[in-house]
Every structure is written in structure tokens, then in C-alpha cells.
Design a protein around this motif. Structure first.
Motif, mmCIF file in Angstrom:
data_model
loop_
_atom_site.group_PDB
_atom_site.id
_atom_site.type_symbol
_atom_site.label_atom_id
_atom_site.label_comp_id
_atom_site.label_asym_id
_atom_site.label_seq_id
_atom_site.Cartn_x
_atom_site.Cartn_y
_atom_site.Cartn_z
ATOM 1 N N GLU A 38 37.160 -1.500 -19.580
ATOM 2 C CA GLU A 38 37.448 -3.017 -19.146
ATOM 3 C C GLU A 38 36.482 -3.993 -20.162
ATOM 4 N N ILE A 39 35.243 -3.426 -20.151
ATOM 5 C CA ILE A 39 34.464 -4.343 -21.025
ATOM 6 C C ILE A 39 34.632 -4.530 -22.332
ATOM 7 N N LEU A 40 35.066 -3.236 -22.795
ATOM 8 C CA LEU A 40 35.637 -3.282 -24.173
ATOM 9 C C LEU A 40 36.772 -4.310 -24.432
ATOM 10 N N GLU A 41 37.666 -4.587 -23.513
ATOM 11 C CA GLU A 41 38.551 -5.183 -23.564
ATOM 12 C C GLU A 41 38.280 -6.636 -23.529
ATOM 13 N N VAL A 42 37.290 -6.948 -22.883
ATOM 14 C CA VAL A 42 36.690 -8.370 -22.519
ATOM 15 C C VAL A 42 36.086 -8.641 -23.942
ATOM 16 N N THR A 43 35.414 -7.632 -24.671
ATOM 17 C CA THR A 43 34.548 -8.060 -25.799
ATOM 18 C C THR A 43 35.499 -8.220 -26.900
ATOM 19 N N ARG A 44 36.505 -7.616 -27.039
ATOM 20 C CA ARG A 44 37.670 -7.840 -28.188
ATOM 21 C C ARG A 44 38.486 -9.070 -27.914
ATOM 22 N N TYR A 45 38.743 -9.519 -26.768
ATOM 23 C CA TYR A 45 39.360 -10.804 -26.346
ATOM 24 C C TYR A 45 38.366 -11.793 -27.083
ATOM 25 N N LEU A 46 37.006 -11.904 -26.707
ATOM 26 C CA LEU A 46 36.295 -12.568 -26.977
ATOM 27 C C LEU A 46 36.046 -12.777 -28.738
ATOM 28 N N GLU A 47 35.989 -11.758 -29.098
ATOM 29 C CA GLU A 47 35.861 -11.608 -30.741
ATOM 30 C C GLU A 47 36.925 -12.214 -31.400
ATOM 31 N N ALA A 48 38.262 -11.714 -30.715
ATOM 32 C CA ALA A 48 39.512 -12.338 -31.339
ATOM 33 C C ALA A 48 39.368 -13.847 -31.569
ATOM 34 N N HIS A 49 38.754 -14.352 -30.550
ATOM 35 C CA HIS A 49 38.924 -15.933 -30.285
ATOM 36 C C HIS A 49 37.382 -16.339 -31.095
ATOM 37 N N GLY A 50 36.921 -15.692 -31.792
ATOM 38 C CA GLY A 50 35.607 -16.107 -32.616
ATOM 39 C C GLY A 50 34.536 -16.244 -31.972
ATOM 40 N N ILE A 51 34.178 -15.765 -30.705
ATOM 41 C CA ILE A 51 32.900 -15.653 -30.090
ATOM 42 C C ILE A 51 32.444 -14.269 -30.269
ATOM 43 N N GLU A 52 31.143 -14.188 -30.941
ATOM 44 C CA GLU A 52 30.638 -12.735 -30.946
ATOM 45 C C GLU A 52 29.978 -12.672 -29.793
ATOM 46 N N CYS A 53 29.760 -11.360 -29.383
ATOM 47 C CA CYS A 53 29.316 -10.788 -28.193
ATOM 48 C C CYS A 53 28.695 -9.437 -28.322
ATOM 49 N N CYS A 54 27.724 -8.697 -27.318
ATOM 50 C CA CYS A 54 27.096 -7.655 -27.416
ATOM 51 C C CYS A 54 26.601 -7.409 -25.977
ATOM 52 N N ILE A 55 26.528 -6.058 -25.718
ATOM 53 C CA ILE A 55 26.044 -5.499 -24.285
ATOM 54 C C ILE A 55 24.468 -5.371 -24.328
ATOM 55 N N VAL A 56 24.196 -6.123 -23.283
ATOM 56 C CA VAL A 56 22.536 -6.011 -23.169
ATOM 57 C C VAL A 56 22.055 -5.518 -21.768
ATOM 58 N N GLY A 57 20.791 -5.704 -21.607
ATOM 59 C CA GLY A 57 20.511 -5.096 -20.085
ATOM 60 C C GLY A 57 20.676 -3.555 -19.972
#
Length: 285
Positions: A38-57
Motif C-alpha cells: 500500500e505504501i509502495l503504491e502511494v510513493t509510486r503515485y507521488l513520484e509519477a507526479h514529480g514529488i520525491e519521497c522516502c520513508i522515515v521514522g
């Protein structure tokens, strides 16, 4: 130089209204309840729209071998585990709009933040989302708040493709924030050497007290008018980054207890000769 702190003098976003689930009870997330896909799908969606992201915490510490745990998904009274998804501070609003779009509506929706302040964290002020009918939660964390530089992120992907900060980036952030607990957990999980730090970290100077000052202002602003009896402020002591690093990396053995005998373990989290966790295939990362 880190991006400016977008929390200072900015109002806390209004709480969204919790939508009733069409499922009862919530379904179990993927990968044994971890919600990795589920979180992988969210990260791929943001990255596909030009927003870099990464998991922290917590999840990032677990990825690098720390013995942290996620919540038990099927015990309702437990606070649900939240993936902490880091995005550039200046793109939080854009990310929120994308995640609230019609294309994502069947899969996730905004929910109110957890109302209780967390120690040395502004997580109770962040935008929070839940899976549609799935026991899966995540929050959007501004990169500034975890002392990670934007543009572009330096990423280490798991075997599943989930993006994490590289180990040097994560370790440096703990030093700069003077997050002692996370620093020790990360050292013991990754089992890096003192020389590794000399090669990969910026050890001259002290922790970032300007960052601390701004985060404490933001914490006070978030608490204003809420009637809380206490506010968890960020540590304000000045530390030498090199002395902190040397002290914590040299004391790995001292943090081992009777359940992790030195004859079998290199650190409290690592068996002797065990491979680096982030190089292995785990369904939960």
C-alpha cells in the motif's frame, strides 16, 4: 542548507472528518499486516507526479536493522502504526492535493491527526491518511522536520522498491537533530564502524541548534489554545557531532544485555556474521 521551516507561524491544518468505512472490520494490509504494498503504491503515485519521497521514522530504522516494532494491527485499542512518508517541505500542499484527488479516493482518504503530542515530534500536526477499508495509515512528514535535505533526495530502495533515505543521510539527520535514541538504534542495527562515520558523515561542528529553535517554536505554536498540560520540546543541548559519534559507535557492546551475549552477537540487534538487513529481501520493507 535545509529548506525553510514551513511550520513556523503557520496555522495547523484543519482536521478532516473521519469517513465511515464501507468495510467492517478493516481488512488486513499486505505483507502480513505491514502495509508495504500500500505504501509502495502511494510513493509510486507521488513520484509519477514529480514529488520525491522516502520513508522515515520507525520503518526506516527497521529497514536498517534496528529492533523497533510496528503495532499489532488486529488489536483495536492499540494506536495504529503509521508509515512516515517524507516529502520536500515546500511540496507538502501539492502532495496533499494529489492524495486527495479523485483517482486516489477509492484507495485512501484523509483522517484527523492523532491528537496527542509525541516526544520530540510534530507528528500530531501532520496530514494523515488511511487506506479505504484497510488498516493502513500514513502521515506526510516535511523533510525539514527530520533534517533531510530536499532536491533531490538520496534514496536506497528496498527489494520491494520502497524508497528510504540512504544510511549516511539518515544517520546524519540523527546527529544534526541530537536524536540520541534513534542514533544508537541506527548504529546498532546497521553495525557500522567508527571509520564508516569518518568517511560518510559530516562530523565537524555541533548539532543544528537553529533547527532546534525553529522546531520548538513550531511545537509551542501547535500547542497554543489546545489545553495540553505539557509540550514535548526538542533537545536544546549543544553536542559535538564527532564526540557524539565516537561515543555512541564505541559503546555498541555496552548496549548489549544478557539476551544478546557477545559470543553470538555483534550488537544488540545483529548476530555475528549476519548480512546487512537492507541487502536482504524482506516482505515488510
Amino acid at each position: 542548507m535545509l529548506a525553510p521551516n514551513f511550520h513556523v507561524n503557520a496555522p495547523v491544518p484543519p482536521d478532516p472528518v473521519e469517513k465511515p468505512s464501507t468495510y467492517s472490520p478493516d481488512e488486513v494490509p499486505s505483507c502480513g499486516g505491514h502495509g508495504t504494498l500500500e505504501i509502495l503504491e502511494v510513493t509510486r503515485y507521488l513520484e509519477a507526479h514529480g514529488i520525491e519521497c522516502c520513508i522515515v521514522g520507525v520503518s526506516a530504522l527497521m529497514f536498517y536493522g534496528a529492533g523497533r516494532v510496528r503495532d499489532v494491527w488486529n488489536i483495536p485499542r492499540f494506536t495504529p502504526f503509521e508509515w512516515e512518508l517524507c516529502v520536500p517541505s515546500e511540496k507538502v500542499g501539492e502532495a496533499v492535493s494529489l492524495l486527495a484527488s479523485d483517482s486516489m479516493a477509492p484507495k485512501i482518504h484523509a483522517v484527523p491527526p492523532i491528537p496527542i503530542p509525541q516526544p520530540s515530534s510534530l507528528s500530531h500536526t501532520y496530514h494523515r491518511f488511511k487506506g479505504g477499508g484497510v488498516h493502513f495509515y500514513f502521515i506526510l512528514v516535511p523533510a525539514y522536520d527530520v533534517h533531510i535535505r530536499s532536491g533531490p533526495f538520496r534514496i536506497q530502495r528496498s527489494s520491494n522498491g520502497v524508497p528510504y533515505p540512504t544510511l549516511p543521510v539518515l544517520m546524519q539527520s540523527f546527529l544534526d537533530m541530537n536524536d540520541d535514541v534513534s542514533l544508537c538504534d541506527c548504529i546498532d542495527g546497521s553495525n557500522v564502524s567508527e571509520e564508516w562515520g569518518n568517511q560518510h558523515l559530516r562530523l565537524d561542528g555541533t548539532n543544528d541548534l537553529e533547527w532546534t529553535r525553529k522546531m520548538n517554536i513550531a511545537a509551542a505554536e501547535a500547542a497554543r489554545g489546545k489545553g495540553w498540560m505539557f509540550v514535548h520540546y526538542f533537545p536544546t543541548s549543544t553536542i559535538s557531532r564527532r564526540e557524539k559519534w565516537e561515543s555512541r559507535v564505541r559503546s555498541k557492546k555496552g548496549r548489549m544485555g544478557w539476551t544478546t551475549p557477545e559470543g553470538l552477537f555483534d550488537t544488540r540487534f545483529r548476530l555475528k556474521g549476519s548480512p546487512d538487513p537492507w541487502t536482504q529481501k524482506f516482505v515488510s520493507s
